[in-house]
Design an enzyme around this catalytic site. Structure first.
Site, mmCIF file in Angstrom:
data_model
loop_
_atom_site.group_PDB
_atom_site.id
_atom_site.type_symbol
_atom_site.label_atom_id
_atom_site.label_comp_id
_atom_site.label_asym_id
_atom_site.label_seq_id
_atom_site.Cartn_x
_atom_site.Cartn_y
_atom_site.Cartn_z
ATOM 1 N N HIS A 271 41.709 12.079 67.742
ATOM 2 C CA HIS A 271 41.756 12.996 68.883
ATOM 3 C C HIS A 271 43.073 13.790 68.883
ATOM 4 O O HIS A 271 43.069 15.021 68.919
ATOM 5 C CB HIS A 271 41.616 12.193 70.181
ATOM 6 N N GLU A 272 44.168 13.062 68.817
ATOM 7 C CA GLU A 272 45.471 13.752 68.860
ATOM 8 C C GLU A 272 45.684 14.594 67.600
ATOM 9 O O GLU A 272 46.313 15.651 67.651
ATOM 10 C CB GLU A 272 46.604 12.741 69.052
ATOM 11 N N HIS A 275 44.244 17.920 68.215
ATOM 12 C CA HIS A 275 45.211 18.771 68.937
ATOM 13 C C HIS A 275 46.285 19.265 67.964
ATOM 14 O O HIS A 275 46.678 20.435 67.985
ATOM 15 C CB HIS A 275 45.887 17.974 70.055
ATOM 16 N N GLU A 301 41.294 21.041 74.063
ATOM 17 C CA GLU A 301 40.505 19.811 74.105
ATOM 18 C C GLU A 301 39.301 19.904 73.169
ATOM 19 O O GLU A 301 38.883 18.900 72.586
ATOM 20 C CB GLU A 301 40.068 19.549 75.547
#
Lengths: 507, 507
Positions: A271-272, A275, A301
């Site tokens: 997830h990160e 980003h 997101e």
């Protein structure tokens, strides 16, 4: 001066904006350090450092020189191609300057003070699972956010729009609601089908022993493999995962590991890293300017969710990665099949805590908050009534009732931090990511095969070119239309979820 | 206004100085991060961040408001007790203001940028053991330092004095030379006696296998035991050890470990912990002011050397610690006696690397650098000629010739960091530390027994009270006189070295 020359006012504007951004990025590093390596005794001094930097950044954001320059650049902005670099950068600088200068200093200071107190109250209220300890603070924050919204809102907008605009520029509450209504219906229908299914994912698999140093190793390797560049970034451990953009060439991810729960560490990293790949894909030449910045929280997101869910929780991804993870953890995964593992990481089950929710029910958490926030800001709902409506709405949507406020309306930090209008961007991100991924699948016909082979370069390049490198050229919905050819819709998300869960749960 | 009230001008002065220090401390954290955790790609942006912060700090150091306040405080400064808190703080603020206002902002920013780039060049040049990769950077730095010195130097001073004064306020190159001359003579005489001695310390003991994670463990434990507070600090690994004061409650040490050489890691930690204990012993209420600051680099170095050498390389210290280290490394130290170990860590032997040099020959390294720096600044020596003169002078003093530049003139970070005039403070620190330790022994009659028992609290408290808590109340030579009752001299150092080596080498 010929039209080919850059106007000196624009050059100076760029200089000022860069300086503001660099100053801001010093604060970003101090914030990162506070969460990662700062010794306990350093907290008070760190608060002083951050307060000073915030003050200096605000000074730069509101300096009259900026106003003068923007005044001088009015005509250029009006006559230039609205999609030219210069026009985009000036337009966005004007938007920021207006927001920054419209709010009276007294209100900003009161908000800062209130937030500082509210955070302490919230921590204590959550600890004691007692909303009444936080009620007064929430009332004050709502009052101040309403004041802020009144000042910032444009004609024809509701108060909430002004708050949403901070995080998702150009988006209106009404538009969000028009997407959320059919999304909710579709999610609840899927949830019913899943609940009715006899299939029961073996989730205990994920709760076996996963020593954390190897979680770090495989997580870092996976982040590198999907395209996060560790020459221009790093990965550390914090209480709560985040991605911090320090500046061009320096993007930092964090995650947290639990020895007895595989998902947190690994999917937190994907997830990160999503980003981070966005940040690394921004145009460094445009650093500090709109053309070198991310579009919105929702689009940000979408990038994390695309890698975490559409790639990271897909069967092809695990076709490639499962043997590797299995090799790292022979004791815990030796007897586990790819199918059991894949099913387990896609388990759907109503739960209380948003950040631990599955891909499907997560949307319901967001919608609930969005509804409450709108009513709080419009004045239809009193802060005192939040726990009651939270619990009843939660039961209605998810079929389970929080046992206390810590498990319910007190679980998230956002309101205590004055972040109202922020939550909907999480579910917007879901929809954006689904629509982007569908477009990527069309553009890269053998994408599934590539992912099965652990090849992600073409997908990353597609995202770089279609989304990251464009900076803030388009607002979110326009970007979606330009990239995918269609208006933003809940359908790609519902289709993708339906296809995935239909296959897993057999409906 | 009664005389008991604090003058508003002084209050405002304090406010401004604090703000400047906080801003400066943001740069300190960014600098620490650059050496510890920053990804390689972050270098260019980091240079921009540091340049901006340096510019802002310089702005604050030179703001006319400071000049006005100092003007208003002139009478108070002149009539107050010169050793009162207010007088000391005003006097030092005036000194800083004068130094700062003399330097143009452009020069300061150019220097900051050059340093950030030079550090990266230096790392690469040292890695490749090729001075030519660093030559251009060194030329630029020398050019800028000469410019700086020309601006700062006072009548009757040489250019070098102006640089030395930055690190050792009040000290002149001539005075240093007057101490170094007899010191060199004494050191060379002791070295001759040692070379003539038949005693041969078993240094291979220290080159056995010392896995680094356990070096970190014992080093951190030793630092904590001598009094470094890890609630208010930390220990990391870098290419070159240092101690960085981020602010009250946040002091950071670094060291480097070699699996096949015990000394680097362990004594590096004791050394930096000595610096750290000084920083942690400063008066936090006086943060940003002279009374809450260290006296000089030489005094700082005296604190690190006192712990590293007078405590850490003493027989009583190892009476306590040797069994612990032996227990950690039974394979490498199981067959070693305390006496063999003690003798080995005190082995005297001309060597190439300053930070690994023994306590005695270390002084010769410093004198060599002091001579070269003076010539570089006076213009007698070109940067391009450094490797040649380094090697020939090195051979003359130490009897051995570096095989390459990494082993020679590229070994130290200082020049790449713009630190010229800094090196002599290391040897001054040796003299201060010897003189302080002698006074501590007189003040604490059973100090040797305490150290043998692993008790360091009384010594640390003595240093806290006599040196740390005094801030900049006295300049270095005055402090030495107040604390020890005697003028600064090379004699206590030569006596201590003579006693130690006489016992070990039997002369």
């Amino acid at each position: 001066m010929t039209t080919l020359e850059t106007p000196p006012a624009y050059e100076r504007l760029v200089e000022l904006l860069r300086e503001k951004k660099i100053l801001n990025s010093c604060g970003a590093l101090l914030g990162w350090d506070e969460q990662t390596y700062m010794p306990p005794g350093g907290g008070e001094h760190r608060a002083n450092q951050l307060a000073l930097l915030a003050g200096l950044t605000h000074e730069r954001a509101t300096t009259p020189e900026l106003g003068d320059l923007l005044e001088q650049l009015k005509e250029i902005e009006a006559t230039a191609d609205p999609l030219s670099v210069m026009a985009v950068n000036i337009r966005d600088a004007r938007r920021d300057y207006e927001r920054a200068t419209q709010l009276p200093r007294k209100l900003v200071e009161e908000m800062t003070r209130e937030i500082s107190l509210a955070q302490q109250k919230w921590v204590e209220a959550r600890r004691q699972a007692d909303f009444s300890l936080f009620r007064k603070s929430l009332e004050n924050i709502i009052r101040l956010k309403r004041e802020e919204a009144k000042i910032l809102s444009r004609e024809g907008d509701c108060l909430y729009d002004a708050l949403l605009d901070e995080y998702e520029p150009g988006m209106k509450a009404e538009q969000v609601q028009a997407l959320f209504d059919p999304l909710r219906e579709g999610v609840i229908q899927l949830l019913q089908q899943i609940t009715d299914s006899p299939v029961e994912p073996k989730t205990e698999i994920l709760k076996r022993s996963y020593p954390t140093s190897r979680q770090h190793e495989i997580g870092q390797a996976a982040a590198a493999q999907i395209g996060f560049d560790f020459q221009r970034g790093r990965l550390d451990t914090t209480a709560h995962p985040f991605c911090s953009d320090i500046g061009p060439g320096d993007v930092r991810l964090t995650t947290r590991y639990f020895e007895n729960f595989f998902n947190s560490g690994f999917f937190g990293i994907l997830h990160e890293a999503g980003h981070g790949i966005y940040e690394q894909g921004l145009n460094a030449d445009q650093f500090g300017l709109a053309m070198g910045d991310s579009v919105s929280l929702g689009i940000h997101e979408s990038q994390s969710l695309l890698w975490e869910n559409f790639v990271g929780r897909s069967r092809p991804f695990w076709t490639h990665f499962f043997p590797k993870v299995q090799g790292l953890y022979p004791e815990s995964l030796g007897d586990v099949t790819l199918d059991d593992f894949y099913t387990a990481i896609n388990d759907v089950r109503p739960s209380y805590i948003r950040v631990e929710a599955d891909e499907l029910t997560y949307n319901l958490h967001i919608m609930l908050r969005f509804e409450l926030e709108q009513k709080l800001i419009s004045g239809e709902l009193e802060a005192a009534d939040v726990p009651e409506i939270w619990n009843s709405r939660f039961t209605e949507y998810l079929g389970i009732t929080p046992e206390n406020d810590a498990q319910g309306c007190l679980q998230d930090i956002h309101w205590s931090a004055g972040l109202l209008g922020y939550f909907p961007t999480y579910a917007l991100g879901k929809m954006y990511s689904a629509q982007f991924f569908k477009a990527a699948q069309t553009a890269i016909p053998d994408l599934t095969d590539q992912i099965s082979n652990g090849e992600f370069r073409e997908l990353k390049t597609w995202l770089n070119e279609n989304i990251h490198a464009r900076g803030k050229l388009y607002q979110a919905r326009d970007l979606v239309k330009v990239v995918t050819g269609n208006e933003l819709s809940e359908k790609p998300l519902l289709e993708a979820l339906g296809a995935k869960y239909g296959e897993i749960y057999g409906f």
